[in-house]
Scaffold this motif. Structure first.
Motif, PDB file in Angstrom:
ATOM      1  N   ILE A   1     -29.466 -12.314  -5.985  1.00 20.41           N
ATOM      2  CA  ILE A   1     -28.129 -11.812  -5.632  1.00 20.41           C
ATOM      3  C   ILE A   1     -27.061 -12.762  -6.178  1.00 20.41           C
ATOM      4  CG2 ILE A   1     -26.540 -11.431  -3.701  1.00 20.41           C
ATOM      5  CD1 ILE A   1     -28.399  -9.131  -4.004  1.00 20.41           C
ATOM      6  N   ILE A   2     -27.309 -14.072  -6.096  1.00 19.57           N
ATOM      7  CA  ILE A   2     -26.346 -15.045  -6.642  1.00 19.57           C
ATOM      8  C   ILE A   2     -26.195 -14.833  -8.146  1.00 19.57           C
ATOM      9  CG2 ILE A   2     -25.907 -17.486  -7.057  1.00 19.57           C
ATOM     10  CD1 ILE A   2     -27.320 -18.090  -4.410  1.00 19.57           C
ATOM     11  N   GLN A   3     -27.330 -14.675  -8.840  1.00 18.95           N
ATOM     12  CA  GLN A   3     -27.269 -14.444 -10.288  1.00 18.95           C
ATOM     13  C   GLN A   3     -26.492 -13.170 -10.601  1.00 18.95           C
ATOM     14  OE1 GLN A   3     -27.169 -15.663 -13.231  1.00 18.95           O
ATOM     15  NE2 GLN A   3     -29.315 -16.091 -13.655  1.00 18.95           N
ATOM     16  N   ALA A   4     -26.730 -12.123  -9.798  1.00 17.99           N
ATOM     17  CA  ALA A   4     -26.001 -10.871 -10.010  1.00 17.99           C
ATOM     18  C   ALA A   4     -24.510 -11.055  -9.771  1.00 17.99           C
ATOM     19  CB  ALA A   4     -26.561  -9.796  -9.075  1.00 17.99           C
ATOM     20  N   ASP A   5     -24.142 -11.786  -8.708  1.00 17.82           N
ATOM     21  CA  ASP A   5     -22.721 -12.039  -8.423  1.00 17.82           C
ATOM     22  C   ASP A   5     -22.054 -12.802  -9.558  1.00 17.82           C
ATOM     23  OD1 ASP A   5     -22.810 -10.712  -6.044  1.00 17.82           O
ATOM     24  OD2 ASP A   5     -22.939 -12.494  -4.780  1.00 17.82           O
ATOM     25  N   ILE A   6     -22.796 -13.726 -10.178  1.00 19.01           N
ATOM     26  CA  ILE A   6     -22.234 -14.493 -11.310  1.00 19.01           C
ATOM     27  C   ILE A   6     -21.929 -13.555 -12.463  1.00 19.01           C
ATOM     28  CG2 ILE A   6     -22.777 -16.223 -13.053  1.00 19.01           C
ATOM     29  CD1 ILE A   6     -24.378 -17.718 -10.876  1.00 19.01           C
ATOM     30  N   TYR A   7     -22.884 -12.677 -12.776  1.00 23.98           N
ATOM     31  CA  TYR A   7     -22.642 -11.717 -13.862  1.00 23.98           C
ATOM     32  C   TYR A   7     -21.500 -10.773 -13.502  1.00 23.98           C
ATOM     33  CZ  TYR A   7     -26.751 -13.075 -16.566  1.00 23.98           C
ATOM     34  OH  TYR A   7     -27.638 -13.761 -17.342  1.00 23.98           O
ATOM     35  N   PHE A   8     -21.402 -10.382 -12.241  1.00 19.46           N
ATOM     36  CA  PHE A   8     -20.318  -9.499 -11.804  1.00 19.46           C
ATOM     37  C   PHE A   8     -18.973 -10.200 -11.972  1.00 19.46           C
ATOM     38  CE2 PHE A   8     -17.439  -7.861  -8.565  1.00 19.46           C
ATOM     39  CZ  PHE A   8     -17.501  -6.493  -8.809  1.00 19.46           C
ATOM     40  N   ALA A   9     -18.918 -11.478 -11.606  1.00 18.89           N
ATOM     41  CA  ALA A   9     -17.656 -12.222 -11.695  1.00 18.89           C
ATOM     42  C   ALA A   9     -17.225 -12.430 -13.137  1.00 18.89           C
ATOM     43  CB  ALA A   9     -17.809 -13.580 -10.998  1.00 18.89           C
ATOM     44  N   THR A  10     -18.207 -12.409 -14.077  1.00 18.19           N
ATOM     45  CA  THR A  10     -17.883 -12.612 -15.501  1.00 18.19           C
ATOM     46  C   THR A  10     -17.876 -11.299 -16.270  1.00 18.19           C
ATOM     47  OG1 THR A  10     -20.231 -13.117 -15.897  1.00 18.19           O
ATOM     48  CG2 THR A  10     -18.740 -14.979 -15.560  1.00 18.19           C
ATOM     49  N   ASN A  11     -17.751 -10.174 -15.540  1.00 17.80           N
ATOM     50  CA  ASN A  11     -17.587  -8.842 -16.143  1.00 17.80           C
ATOM     51  C   ASN A  11     -18.788  -8.391 -16.973  1.00 17.80           C
ATOM     52  OD1 ASN A  11     -14.993  -8.856 -15.046  1.00 17.80           O
ATOM     53  ND2 ASN A  11     -14.118  -9.767 -16.889  1.00 17.80           N
ATOM     54  N   GLN A  12     -19.984  -8.887 -16.659  1.00 17.62           N
ATOM     55  CA  GLN A  12     -21.203  -8.433 -17.336  1.00 17.62           C
ATOM     56  C   GLN A  12     -21.920  -7.467 -16.391  1.00 17.62           C
ATOM     57  OE1 GLN A  12     -23.296 -11.697 -19.615  1.00 17.62           O
ATOM     58  NE2 GLN A  12     -21.853 -12.962 -18.485  1.00 17.62           N
ATOM     59  N   TYR A  13     -21.431  -6.215 -16.376  1.00 19.86           N
ATOM     60  CA  TYR A  13     -21.802  -5.303 -15.316  1.00 19.86           C
ATOM     61  C   TYR A  13     -23.233  -4.780 -15.445  1.00 19.86           C
ATOM     62  CZ  TYR A  13     -16.793  -5.610 -14.643  1.00 19.86           C
ATOM     63  OH  TYR A  13     -15.541  -6.091 -14.450  1.00 19.86           O
ATOM     64  N   SER A  14     -23.696  -4.563 -16.645  1.00 22.59           N
ATOM     65  CA  SER A  14     -25.071  -4.082 -16.812  1.00 22.59           C
ATOM     66  C   SER A  14     -26.067  -5.143 -16.344  1.00 22.59           C
ATOM     67  CB  SER A  14     -25.323  -3.734 -18.279  1.00 22.59           C
ATOM     68  OG  SER A  14     -26.617  -3.240 -18.451  1.00 22.59           O
ATOM     69  N   ALA A  15     -25.819  -6.407 -16.710  1.00 24.58           N
ATOM     70  CA  ALA A  15     -26.696  -7.495 -16.264  1.00 24.58           C
ATOM     71  C   ALA A  15     -26.612  -7.671 -14.749  1.00 24.58           C
ATOM     72  CB  ALA A  15     -26.306  -8.794 -16.967  1.00 24.58           C
ATOM     73  N   ALA A  16     -25.416  -7.506 -14.191  1.00 24.95           N
ATOM     74  CA  ALA A  16     -25.266  -7.625 -12.741  1.00 24.95           C
ATOM     75  C   ALA A  16     -26.096  -6.561 -12.022  1.00 24.95           C
ATOM     76  CB  ALA A  16     -23.793  -7.496 -12.361  1.00 24.95           C
ATOM     77  N   LEU A  17     -26.034  -5.332 -12.502  1.00 25.67           N
ATOM     78  CA  LEU A  17     -26.839  -4.266 -11.902  1.00 25.67           C
ATOM     79  C   LEU A  17     -28.333  -4.568 -11.993  1.00 25.67           C
ATOM     80  CD1 LEU A  17     -25.146  -0.878 -12.875  1.00 25.67           C
ATOM     81  CD2 LEU A  17     -25.686  -1.685 -10.591  1.00 25.67           C
ATOM     82  N   HIS A  18     -28.732  -5.125 -13.125  1.00 25.21           N
ATOM     83  CA  HIS A  18     -30.148  -5.494 -13.304  1.00 25.21           C
ATOM     84  C   HIS A  18     -30.609  -6.417 -12.176  1.00 25.21           C
ATOM     85  CE1 HIS A  18     -33.794  -6.937 -15.425  1.00 25.21           C
ATOM     86  NE2 HIS A  18     -33.435  -8.109 -14.934  1.00 25.21           N
ATOM     87  N   TYR A  19     -29.819  -7.439 -11.885  1.00 23.12           N
ATOM     88  CA  TYR A  19     -30.240  -8.411 -10.876  1.00 23.12           C
ATOM     89  C   TYR A  19     -30.050  -7.897  -9.456  1.00 23.12           C
ATOM     90  CZ  TYR A  19     -31.264 -11.997 -14.284  1.00 23.12           C
ATOM     91  OH  TYR A  19     -31.840 -12.706 -15.310  1.00 23.12           O
ATOM     92  N   TYR A  20     -29.017  -7.063  -9.211  1.00 19.68           N
ATOM     93  CA  TYR A  20     -28.897  -6.451  -7.887  1.00 19.68           C
ATOM     94  C   TYR A  20     -30.127  -5.581  -7.588  1.00 19.68           C
ATOM     95  CZ  TYR A  20     -23.953  -7.796  -7.378  1.00 19.68           C
ATOM     96  OH  TYR A  20     -22.789  -8.501  -7.235  1.00 19.68           O
ATOM     97  N   LEU A  21     -30.531  -4.795  -8.587  1.00 23.06           N
ATOM     98  CA  LEU A  21     -31.697  -3.938  -8.399  1.00 23.06           C
ATOM     99  C   LEU A  21     -32.974  -4.751  -8.270  1.00 23.06           C
ATOM    100  CD1 LEU A  21     -30.711  -1.188 -10.969  1.00 23.06           C
ATOM    101  CD2 LEU A  21     -30.952  -0.847  -8.518  1.00 23.06           C
ATOM    102  N   GLN A  22     -33.068  -5.837  -9.041  1.00 22.86           N
ATOM    103  CA  GLN A  22     -34.265  -6.676  -8.961  1.00 22.86           C
ATOM    104  C   GLN A  22     -34.372  -7.329  -7.583  1.00 22.86           C
ATOM    105  OE1 GLN A  22     -34.709  -9.315 -12.278  1.00 22.86           O
ATOM    106  NE2 GLN A  22     -36.449 -10.381 -11.407  1.00 22.86           N
ATOM    107  N   ALA A  23     -33.225  -7.737  -7.054  1.00 23.43           N
ATOM    108  CA  ALA A  23     -33.235  -8.338  -5.711  1.00 23.43           C
ATOM    109  C   ALA A  23     -33.748  -7.347  -4.668  1.00 23.43           C
ATOM    110  CB  ALA A  23     -31.823  -8.808  -5.344  1.00 23.43           C
ATOM    111  N   GLY A  24     -33.314  -6.095  -4.768  1.00 22.76           N
ATOM    112  CA  GLY A  24     -33.802  -5.094  -3.827  1.00 22.76           C
ATOM    113  C   GLY A  24     -35.268  -4.768  -4.042  1.00 22.76           C
ATOM    114  N   ALA A  25     -35.709  -4.774  -5.322  1.00 20.67           N
ATOM    115  CA  ALA A  25     -37.090  -4.398  -5.634  1.00 20.67           C
ATOM    116  C   ALA A  25     -38.087  -5.421  -5.101  1.00 20.67           C
ATOM    117  CB  ALA A  25     -37.253  -4.227  -7.144  1.00 20.67           C
ATOM    118  N   VAL A  26     -37.777  -6.725  -5.230  1.00 24.33           N
ATOM    119  CA  VAL A  26     -38.757  -7.755  -4.855  1.00 24.33           C
ATOM    120  C   VAL A  26     -38.961  -7.852  -3.348  1.00 24.33           C
ATOM    121  CG1 VAL A  26     -38.306  -9.122  -6.925  1.00 24.33           C
ATOM    122  CG2 VAL A  26     -37.010  -9.602  -4.850  1.00 24.33           C
ATOM    123  N   CYS A  27     -37.984  -7.408  -2.578  1.00 22.18           N
ATOM    124  CA  CYS A  27     -38.131  -7.508  -1.120  1.00 22.18           C
ATOM    125  C   CYS A  27     -38.469  -6.166  -0.469  1.00 22.18           C
ATOM    126  CB  CYS A  27     -36.860  -8.091  -0.491  1.00 22.18           C
ATOM    127  SG  CYS A  27     -35.398  -7.072  -0.702  1.00 22.18           S
TER     128      CYS A  27
END
Length: 995
Positions: free
Chosen positions: A837-863
Motif C-alpha cells: 500500500i505504501i508503494q502504491a501511495d508513492i506511485y499515486f503521489a507521483t502521478n503514476q496511476y497504472s503502477a499505483a493500481l498494480h500495487y493496490y491490487l497486489q496488496a488486496g490479492a496477497v491478503c
C-alpha cells in the motif's frame, strides 16, 4: 454462382434511405460529358472514383408514398448510372491492379456483377458448369475477370493489414465503416466458399487456346441500344479489346499460383502446383514481355514466389535442389546437417548474397532448437553467430549482442574458429582498403577486450592480424594493453603460436602470476609467492591484479609490513577473502581468512584483531545466507561475539563501518531487544552511534503497540531522525550502494555522529523493525506543508505530528529515502500488504496511476488468496478505494470507476453517475456490468442507454438488474453474498489487467 446473390441485397440495404434528387436532365448531361472527362490528361476526380459515385447513386434505396423503404428500382436512370460505371472501368481497360487499389471489395464486387449481367451471363448459373469455349468472347472474358478477382481477393485477405490510426470518433462515420466491414466479410465468406469452383474455371481457361475480347466503351454503348439496332456486332469475334491467348494464360497462371501458394500453408503438396504455375508465368513473361495493354505482373514478387517454391518443394534432382543458398540452407535445417550449414554461411561471407534478416532468422531458429534441449546445437549457434558477426563487420554494421554474450568465456577452440572465419571472409589480394580497415579494427578491439594473455597472443600472432596491421599500429596496440595492465608484456615480433614461445624466465613469471590470480587455495598462494620472490626481488606482487582491493583502513597497516613476501601474502589473502565474501563463496573466504589470521598472529596483534573482526562478519553472512533463511536462530556463541565486538575497547584498531552496521542489524533481526534496551553499557551507547540507533529502534519496537504515555522512545527516535535529515542539503550513494544523507555532524543530544551512513539501510530483515522505520519516514514525509497526497503506513500514529523548524528538513532526501526503503522492504517480503500500500501511495503521489493500481491490487490479492476471500477492511480503506477510483478516472476507465464506487462504505452515486456519462472510456464498458450489484447504478445505466438509443447495451444492463440474487426483497445475507461474489470477480479481472 457469383457472390451477387449473397451481397447485393446487403449492399443496397446498407445505403442511407433518401429519395433520389438528381433530375433526368442531369443524368443525360452526365453521360454526355463522360467521354470528354475521360479524354483529359489528368481528370479530376480520377476516373476510378467516378465508379464509386455512379454505383452509389444507382444503389440508393427508394421511398414510396407510404414512406416505406424499397430496393433500388430497375429503371432507366439506374441502368444509365451502372453503364457509366462500366464505361469508366472499360476506359481503365479492366486492369484489376488499378481497380483493386482504389475500390473497396463491395464496390468492385458490384461492378463485376454488373459486367456479368451486361455480358449476358444468366443469373444463378454456376460458372464452373459453363463451357467457356461455347460462349461469346466478351462473355467468357467477363467470367474470367470475375473469377480472377475472386481468387485475388481471397489471397489478399490472407495478408496482414496495418491498422489505420482512427481520427476523432464520429458516430455516423463509425457506423458507415462498420457496415462496410461487415459487408466485406460477408462477400469474402461467399468467395471462399466458391474458391474451389473459381479455381476450376481458371484451370479450364488455360485449355482455351484462343483470343478473347473485353468490353470497351463502344461495345457497352452498343449493348445499351435497342436489340434491333445492334445487328449482332457484340456477339462477333471482333468486338471489344482483344486479349491474346498467351496474355490470358500468363495472368491466369499467376493468379492460380498465388492461391495455390496460400493453400500450401495447410497442404504442402499444393506447393508443387504453385511452383508449376509460377514457372509457367515466368516463361510467358520471358517470351512476351512483362507488360501488355491489359495487365502487368510484379516481377520482383514473382521472383520471390519462385524462390520460395524452390525451397519448399523437394526435388529428386540434386542439381536443382542445390541451385541456391536458400534451398541448401533449408535442406540442411530439415536434415540436421548443421556442419554443412556453417560451411554455407562461411562461403557466403565472401559473396554476401544472403540478406541480414535471413541470416538472423536462421540463427534465431537454431537458438530456439537449442533452448528446447538440443545441447549439440550450442556449438552450431556459436559458429553461425560468428559468421554473421564477421559479415556485419565487413558491411559496417553494429556487432550483435549475441556475439558478445557467446564470447564472454572464450576458449582456444572459439578463437581458432573465429580466426578461420575472418581469414575465409576476406581476400586480401582483391579486398579494398576499407574492408581491410574494418577487419583490422575488429581484431584490435577483440584483443583489447580480452583479459587472458594466451588468447591475445593467439590473435596477435595470426597471419591475418600481422598482414592487416602495420608495425606502428601494432606498437600502439601494445602500448594500450600496457596502460590497461602494467604487467602485460606483449612480444612485438610475430610468432607462429603462443604455445611455441620459449620458456624463458619472464614467461615462467607470467605463468606463475596467472596461477596466483586464479588460485583460492591459501597454501598454493603461499608456495607461488615463495617461488616468485625467489626469481625476482624487485616486484610487488600484490599489484598484479586490479581486482585485489583492500579497504584503506587495512591497507595502510598491511603495507607497513617490512618483509615483502609477508606483505604480499597478507595483502593477497585479505583481498581474495574479501572478494570471496562479496560473491558469497563463504567456504573459500573462511579458508583464506583463517590462513591470514594464523600468519598475522605471529607478529601483529593489531592485524590479528582485524582478522577476528572480519571472520565475525563472515560468520554473520554465513548464518544469514544459510540457517537464517529458514528462521533458525543463530548460536549463542555468535551472539556473544557480536556483543563483544560492539563493546570492544582496544585502541588503535582499524575498524570498518560495515561491521558495526551488520552487528547492530544482526541483533535487531534476531530480536535481541532486551540486550539493546537494558543490558548494553551506557558508555557504548554514548560513543557508538549505531548502538544508540539500535537501542532506540529496539525500544520503539518493543513498545508497539502501546499506550501513548509509553512512546517516549518513539519521540526520541523521531528527534534523532529529524536532526539527521536537517543537516544535509544533498544526498549521495556510497560505494556499497547505500544512500548517505549525512556526513560528519555533531548532535545536540551529545552524540558524535561521525561518518553516519543512512541507518535505515542497515541489512535489516525483521518485519517489525522495517515497518517502524518505514512508518517514521512516511510520517516525516507527510509533515510537509505542501504535501497533497499523504502516504499511509502502519503505526504512523506513534510519531509526533509536527516539526518546529520545517525549513531545515531536507524533504527531497526524505522522499528518496521512503522510495528506497519500501523497495528494499519488498525485496525482504513481497507479500506484505502494508508495504505494498505504501508503494502504491508513492506511485499515486507521483502521478503514476497504472503502477499505483498494480500495487493496490497486489496488496488486496496477497491478503485474500487472490480475492477468493474478503479483503480486510484495514487494507482496502475508504482512502485506498478513493485513490483507486481516481487512478481509474485519470486512466479514462470510467466503468471501473462506477464499480469501485460501490466498494465505499457509503456508495458514491454522484461520482459513479458522472463516470458513466463519459462516452470516451478505455475499459471494457458494458462487459463490466455483470460486476455491478447496486441496483440504483444499474437502473441509471438502463436509463442512460435508453436515452442514447444504445439498445444492445441497455439489454445488457437490464439482464444484469434482472438477476434474482439482486432482488431487494432478498435477505441481507443473500445480498451481501451477491456483492461479495461480484467484488471477487471484478478484482480478479482488474488484477489480470494490471499485473
Amino acid at each position: 454462382m457469383s457472390a451477387e446473390a449473397a451481397d447485393r441485397e446487403a449492399a443496397t440495404s446498407s445505403r442511407p434511405c433518401t429519395p433520389p434528387q438528381t433530375s433526368w436532365f442531369e443524368f443525360v448531361l452526365e453521360e454526355a460529358l463522360l467521354e470528354q472527362h475521360l479524354q483529359k490528361p489528368s481528370p479530376d476526380p480520377p476516373p476510378v472514383q467516378l465508379i464509386v459515385q455512379f454505383l452509389e447513386q444507382a444503389s440508393k434505396p427508394s421511398v414510396n408514398e407510404q414512406n416505406q423503404v424499397q430496393p433500388p428500382p430497375d429503371n432507366k436512370r439506374n441502368r444509365i448510372l451502372k453503364l457509366l460505371a462500366l464505361k469508366v472501368a472499360a476506359h481503365l481497360k479492366w486492369d484489376l491492379d488499378v481497380l483493386e487499389k482504389s475500390l473497396s471489395v463491395p464496390v468492385l464486387n458490384m461492378l463485376l456483377n454488373e459486367l456479368l449481367c451486361i455480358s449476358k451471363v444468366p443469373p444463378g448459373t454456376k460458372h464452373v458448369d459453363v463451357d467457356l469455349s461455347s460462349l461469346p468472347p466478351t462473355t467468357a472474358m467477363a467470367i474470367l475477370l470475375y473469377n480472377r478477382w475472386a481468387i485475388r481477393t481471397i489471397v489478399q485477405s490472407s495478408f496482414p493489414v496495418k491498422q489505420v490510426k482512427p481520427g476523432p470518433p464520429q458516430l455516423n462515420v463509425m457506423n458507415q465503416i462498420q457496415q462496410e466491414k461487415e459487408l466485406t466479410e460477408n462477400i469474402l465468406k461467399v468467395l471462399k466458399e466458391q474458391a474451389a469452383d473459381s479455381i476450376l474455371v481458371l484451370e479450364g481457361a488455360l485449355k482455351l487456346n484462343k483470343d478473347l475480347y473485353v468490353h470497351t466503351i463502344r461495345t457497352l454503348d452498343l449493348l445499351a441500344m435497342e436489340p434491333g439496332m445492334v445487328n449482332g456486332e457484340t456477339e462477333s469475334s471482333t468486338a471489344g479489346l482483344k486479349i491474346s491467348a498467351e496474355e490470358i494464360q500468363c495472368q491466369v497462371c499467376y493468379d492460380l499460383g498465388a492461391i495455390y501458394f496460400q493453400q500450401g500453408s495447410t497442404n504442402a503438396a499444393v506447393h508443387e502446383k504453385a511452383k508449376e504455375k509460377f514457372f509457367r508465368t515466368k516463361e510467358l513473361i520471358a517470351k512476351n514481355g512483362s507488360s501488355s495493354l491489359h495487365f502487368t505482373i510484379d516481377e520482383e514478387r514473382l521472383a520471390g514466389y519462385c524462390q520460395a517454391c524452390e525451397v519448399l518443394t523437394s526435388s529428386s534432382d540434386d542439381a536443382s535442389q542445390q541451385a541456391t543458398p536458400y534451398s541448401q540452407i533449408h535442406s540442411c535445417m530439415k536434415s540436421g546437417k548443421y556442419q554443412d550449414l556453417v560451411k554455407i554461411f562461411l562461403e557466403d561471407n565472401l559473396t554476401l548474397s544472403l540478406p541480414e534478416q535471413f541470416r538472423q532468422s536462421v540463427l534465431r531458429e537454431l537458438f530456439q532448437k537449442a533452448q528446447q534441449g538440443n545441447d549439440a546445437l550450442d556449438e552450431v549457434c556459436f559458429k553461425v553467430c560468428v559468421c554473421n558477426t564477421v559479415c556485419d563487420v565487413l558491411q559496417g554494421r553494429i556487432i550483435d549482442i549475441q556475439f558478445c554474450q557467446l564470447f564472454l568465456k572464450p576458449s582456444k577452440e572459439k578463437i581458432d574458429f573465429l580466426l578461420e572465419v575472418c581469414s575465409g571472409s576476406i581476400n586480401l589480394e582483391n579486398a579494398s582498403e576499407e574492408l581491410k580497415r574494418k577487419m583490422a579494427a575488429f581484431l584490435k578491439n577483440l584483443c583489447l577486450g580480452m583479459e587472458d594473455l594466451q588468447f591475445v597472443f593467439m590473435i596477435s600472432s595470426h597471419e591475418l592480424f600481422i598482414k592487416l596491421l602495420k608495425d606502428d599500429e601494432r606498437k600502439l596496440l601494445i602500448d594500450q594493453m600496457r596502460k590497461r595492465s602494467p604487467r602485460i608484456n606483449l612480444c612485438t615480433k610475430p610468432v607462429t603460436s603462443f604455445y611455441d614461445i620459449p620458456a624463458s624466465a619472464s614467461v615462467n613469471i607470467g605463468q606463475l602470476e596467472h596461477q596466483l590470480i586464479l588460485s583460492v587455495d591459501p597454501w598454493r598462494i603461499r608456495q607461488i609467492l615463495i617461488e616468485l620472490h625467489g626469481m625476482t626481488s624487485e616486484r610487488q606482487f600484490w599489484t598484479i591484479s586490479n581486482k585485489w582491493e583492500v579497504p584503506n583502513v587495512y591497507g595502510n597497516v598491511i603495507l607497513g609490513i617490512k618483509d615483502s613476501l609477508t606483505r604480499d601474502l597478507v595483502y593477497i589473502l585479505m583481498a581474495k577473502g574479501l572478494h570471496c565474501c562479496a560473491i558469497k563463496d563463504f567456504v573459500h573466504a573462511k579458508q583464506l581468512f583463517a590462513a591470514c589470521l594464523e600468519l598475522v598472529t605471529e607478529f601483529s596483534p593489531k592485524l590479528r584483531q582485524v582478522m577476528l573482526n572480519e571472520m565475525l562478519l563472515l560468520d554473520i553472512y554465513t548464518h544469514e545466507a544459510g540457517a537464517g533463511v529458514s528462521g533458525e536462530r543463530p548460536p549463542s556463541d555468535l551472539i556473544s561475539r557480536v556483543r563483544g565486538y560492539l563493546e570492544m575497547r582496544v585502541p588503535d584498531i582499524p575498524l570498518r563501518q560495515v561491521i558495526a552496521e551488520e552487528c547492530v542489524a544482526f541483533l535487531l533481526n534476531w530480536c535481541e531487544n532486551e540486550y539493546l534496551t537494558m543490558q548494553v553499557p551506557l558508555p557504548l551507547v554514548q560513543t557508538n552511534p549505531y548502538v544508540k540507533l539500535g537501542q532506540l529502534l529496539a525500544a520503539t519496537c518493543k513498545e508497539l503497540p502501546g499506550p501513548k504515555e509509553s512512546r517516549r522512545t518513539a519521540k526520541d527516535l523521531w528527534e534523532v531522525v529529524v536532526q539527521i535529515c536537517s543537516v544535509s542539503n544533498q544526498h549521495k550513494r556510497g560505494n556499497d550502494g547505500r544512500v548517505s544523507l549525512i556526513k560528519h555532524r555533531e548532535s545536540t543530544l551529545g552524540i558524535m555522529y561521525s561518518s553516519w551512513e543512512c541507518f535505515f539501510f542497515f541489512p535489516l530483515q525483521e518485519p517489525l523493525v522495517l515497518t517502524t522505520i518505514l512508518s517514521l519516514f512516511v510520517k516525516l514525509h507527510n509533515v510537509r506543508e505542501d504535501i497533497v497526497n499523504d502516504i499511509a503506513a502502519e503505526h504512523i500514529s506513534i510519531w509526533p505530528s509536527s516539526i518546529p523548524n520545517l525549513q531545515s528538513v531536507d524533504f527531497e532526501a526524505v522522499a528518496i529515502t521512503v522510495k528506497e526503503l519500501v523497495s528494499y522492504a519488498l525485496t525482504i517480503n513481497a507479500n506484505n500488504h502494508f508495504w505494498l500500500i505504501i508503494q502504491a501511495d508513492i506511485y499515486f503521489a507521483t502521478n503514476q496511476y497504472s503502477a499505483a493500481l498494480h500495487y493496490y491490487l497486489q496488496a488486496g490479492a496477497v491478503c485474500s488468496d487472490f480475492f477468493n476471500k474478503m479483503v480486510p477492511p484495514d487494507v482496502y480503506t475508504d482512502q485506498v478505494i478513493k485513490r483507486m477510483i481516481k487512478c481509474c478516472s485519470l486512466l479514462n476507465c470510467h466503468t471501473q470507476v462506477a464499480i469501485l464506487c460501490q466498494f465505499l462504505r457509503e456508495v458514491d452515486y454522484k461520482t459513479a453517475f458522472k463516470a458513466l456519462q463519459e462516452q470516451n472510456s478505455h475499459d471494457a464498458m458494458d462487459s463490466y456490468y455483470e460486476y455491478i450489484w447496486d441496483v440504483t447504478i444499474l437502473e441509471y445505466l438502463t436509463y442512460l442507454h435508453h436515452k442514447r438509443g444504445e439498445t444492445d447495451k441497455r439489454q445488457i444492463a437490464i439482464k444484469a438488474i434482472g438477476q434474482t440474487e439482486l432482488n431487494a426483497s432478498n435477505p441481507e445475507e443473500v445480498l451481501q453474498l451477491a456483492a461479495q461474489r461480484r467484488k471477487k470477480k471484478f478484482l480478479q479481472a482488474m488484477a489480470k489487467l494490471y499485473f
